[in-house]
Design an enzyme around this catalytic site. Structure first.
Site, PDB file in Angstrom:
ATOM      1  N   SER A 312      49.908  34.082  40.023  1.00 53.19           N
ATOM      2  CA  SER A 312      48.765  34.511  40.823  1.00 53.19           C
ATOM      3  C   SER A 312      49.175  34.838  42.259  1.00 53.19           C
ATOM      4  O   SER A 312      50.079  35.623  42.467  1.00 53.19           O
ATOM      5  CB  SER A 312      47.691  33.431  40.734  1.00 53.19           C
ATOM      6  OG  SER A 312      46.454  34.000  40.996  1.00 53.19           O
ATOM      7  N   LYS A 316      52.479  37.030  43.523  1.00 47.30           N
ATOM      8  CA  LYS A 316      52.654  38.068  44.558  1.00 47.30           C
ATOM      9  C   LYS A 316      53.827  37.642  45.451  1.00 47.30           C
ATOM     10  O   LYS A 316      54.699  38.426  45.809  1.00 47.30           O
ATOM     11  CB  LYS A 316      51.393  38.212  45.424  1.00 47.30           C
ATOM     12  CG  LYS A 316      50.062  38.405  44.650  1.00 47.30           C
ATOM     13  CD  LYS A 316      48.867  38.457  45.598  1.00 47.30           C
ATOM     14  CE  LYS A 316      47.548  37.951  45.027  1.00 47.30           C
ATOM     15  NZ  LYS A 316      46.984  38.582  43.892  1.00 47.30           N
ATOM     16  N   TRP A 403      40.389  40.506  36.257  1.00 45.90           N
ATOM     17  CA  TRP A 403      40.439  40.510  37.731  1.00 45.90           C
ATOM     18  C   TRP A 403      41.833  40.936  38.222  1.00 45.90           C
ATOM     19  O   TRP A 403      41.979  41.593  39.245  1.00 45.90           O
ATOM     20  CB  TRP A 403      40.090  39.091  38.199  1.00 45.90           C
ATOM     21  CG  TRP A 403      40.023  38.861  39.669  1.00 45.90           C
ATOM     22  CD1 TRP A 403      40.872  38.082  40.397  1.00 45.90           C
ATOM     23  CD2 TRP A 403      39.043  39.341  40.588  1.00 45.90           C
ATOM     24  NE1 TRP A 403      40.481  38.063  41.713  1.00 45.90           N
ATOM     25  CE2 TRP A 403      39.356  38.830  41.855  1.00 45.90           C
ATOM     26  CE3 TRP A 403      37.919  40.167  40.452  1.00 45.90           C
ATOM     27  CZ2 TRP A 403      38.616  39.104  42.993  1.00 45.90           C
ATOM     28  CZ3 TRP A 403      37.174  40.445  41.592  1.00 45.90           C
ATOM     29  CH2 TRP A 403      37.525  39.916  42.838  1.00 45.90           C
ATOM     30  N   HIS A 453      43.345  33.533  33.097  1.00 47.20           N
ATOM     31  CA  HIS A 453      44.248  33.490  34.248  1.00 47.20           C
ATOM     32  C   HIS A 453      44.865  32.088  34.318  1.00 47.20           C
ATOM     33  O   HIS A 453      44.198  31.133  34.703  1.00 47.20           O
ATOM     34  CB  HIS A 453      43.368  33.751  35.479  1.00 47.20           C
ATOM     35  CG  HIS A 453      44.128  33.897  36.751  1.00 47.20           C
ATOM     36  ND1 HIS A 453      44.901  34.984  37.038  1.00 47.20           N
ATOM     37  CD2 HIS A 453      44.211  33.083  37.833  1.00 47.20           C
ATOM     38  CE1 HIS A 453      45.417  34.854  38.247  1.00 47.20           C
ATOM     39  NE2 HIS A 453      45.016  33.702  38.747  1.00 47.20           N
TER      40      HIS A 453
END
Ligand code: GTR
Length: 475
Positions: A312, A316, A403, A453
């Site tokens: 998540s 990044k 998302w 997720h």
């Protein structure tokens, strides 16, 4: 959780704006009319005083109304697009063409082109890391030779970052298979403290700020959290397959809230801030490089085999760390989404505007220029993956995690492939999105699994297969 908070915030702002808006209308019509009527003078022929009174009211109403207008337009609640048919037609910046339009023909050209792209990501997306003028010290805090029921060596190492009187400490928790100095090690931040990754009682709680939840109300970790994230950290399975794990609580490096960059390691730098200054993702990424500095000195570890892995927001971070520090042998991005592996121009799920609004401290201020204007960004996220080439990179999505835009994450792998191929490596072996649980494995790898997720055992197993092939371990 943070999504919910951001949405509640958005609703509250909207409510306040409506209130403000209706007050403006109230002032304009009610107060003005009340004034005219009670004074009993026809508004068309007022005397001088009454006219100036009503004109003042009118002006006030107009001013309030116009003040409210920009707020009305920007605070509309964000509605994510989940309809593939509504994805705009987009043109991506060409990886293999220099900024001046010259084509990139060979490996040497790519090195120069890579610097161009890296510099855009620095100045327009993550922010430039200022020069470090402090010093660093590492201390072995604990060691256990028979952890995880006797299959692993466990240790905790504190890294102190100091600049003058200021000091920030970061605790690294390490598990290594016994008698293997050559084990590849997954280096990965955790979200809530090292003690949440394992049920082992000896592992220390963080001293630094942690976000509140059902069990924490004072921003301090407590025993209730021990092992609470263990499902994301199958450390025993990982060690049994011959890998090590090094994990660090990301808040030790920079607490994840918008504090004007006054806490965490950023307080140890004296740099003035401007629109290119680093955000938290760059700070976390800097922290990973400093942990790598330590791993290079640890005699139990082969630092040439460190795999950068993150989920998540930390996915990044893993991608930016993998792009920034060539010592990481491999990079894994788990559900990294917007600002990570997903193509921004698709505007599917979370968008640049949404992420900059909910998390204004993650990126540099220049990134905000692209709120609602992804199409004018000078880079897109396939270029972030390409910066990692020729080293292996694995991108993973989850089917219910719209998302994070699974298709956008997949397409980044497809569009980064020409750079891998230019460098003599295999890109992603297909440009057709695979079925669930059917990994595509080149030097870029991708899978999408069922579910939400999260980081699941299935994900870890695929990363370990990929790494075992690359490092030629026995399966
Ligand atoms: C969400 C955010 C995502 C992702 C995620 C996470 O709220 O919108 O970009 O980073 O948090 O880190 O869990």
């Amino acid at each position: 959780m943070l999504n919910k908070v951001a949405d509640q915030f958005c609703k509250l702002t909207q409510y306040l704006i409506k209130l403000f808006h209706w007050s403006a209308i109230f002032f304009y019509f009610v107060v003005f009319k009340f004034n005219s009527k009670t004074i009993g003078i026809h508004p068309i022929k007022p005397n001088f005083d009454i006219q100036s009174n009503s004109q003042t009211m009118q002006k006030l109403g107009c001013i309030l109304f116009f003040l409210a207008l920009p707020w009305i337009s920007i605070a509309q609640p964000f509605v994510a697009n989940y309809d593939e048919a509504k994805v705009p037609v987009f043109t991506l910046p060409d990886l293999l063409v220099f900024n001046d339009g010259t084509p990139v023909a060979n490996k040497k050209d790519w090195d120069k082109r890579r610097s161009e792209i890296y510099s855009i990501f620095e100045k327009e997306v993550f922010g430039v890391i200022p020069e470090w003028k402090g010093h660093v010290k590492s201390t072995l805090v604990s060691e256990k030779a028979d952890a995880l029921d006797g299959i692993a060596k466990r240790k905790e190492v504190r890294i102190d970052f100091m600049n003058g009187e200021r000091k920030v400490s970061v605790m690294v928790l390490i598990y290594l298979p016994l008698n293997s100095k050559n084990a590849p090690v997954f280096l990965s931040y955790n979200f809530n403290g090292n003690h949440t990754t394992t049920l082992e009682p000896g592992v220390l709680l963080p001293d630094s700020w942690v976000s509140n939840n059902k069990e924490i109300t004072d921003n301090h970790a407590n025993e209730k959290g021990r092992g609470s994230a263990a499902s994301r950290w199958p450390i025993k399975e990982i060690v049994s397959r011959g890998f090590g794990v090094a994990t660090v609580y990301y808040g030790d490096v920079d607490p994840d809230f918008d504090d004007g960059f006054k806490n965490g390691i950023q307080q140890l730098f004296d740099a003035k801030r401007d629109s290119t200054s680093w955000g938290s993702i760059a700070a976390w990424s800097w922290g990973l490089s400093r942990i790598m500095d330590y791993l290079e000195t640890d005699k139990d570890i082969n630092a040439k085999r460190v795999i950068m892995m993150g989920h998540s927001r930390l996915g990044k971070t893993a991608l930016w760390a993998g792009a920034s520090d060539l010592r990481f042998a491999m990079t894994v991005s788990n559900n990294s989404g917007c600002g990570g592996a997903a193509i921004s121009r698709r505007k599917f799920g979370e968008t640049v505007g949404r992420i900059n609004t909910a998390f204004p401290h993650w990126f540099c201020d220049n990134y905000k220029k692209y709120n609602l204007k992804e199409e004018i960004m000078p880079v897109d996220q396939h270029e972030l993956l390409a910066l990692i080439a020729p080293r292996p990179v694995y991108v993973a999505s989850a089917a219910e995690d719209l998302w994070s835009d699974p298709r956008g994450e997949f397409l980044s792998c497809v569009f980064a492939s020409p750079v891998y191929e230019l460098l003599g490596m295999k890109g992603l072996p297909s440009n057709v999105m695979p079925e669930l649980n059917t990994p595509l494995i080149g030097t870029i790898a991708y899978h999408i699994r069922p579910g939400k997720h999260d980081v699941m055992l299935y994900d870890w197993q695929r990363y370990m297969d990929f790494a075992a092939d690359y490092f030629k371990l026995k399966k």
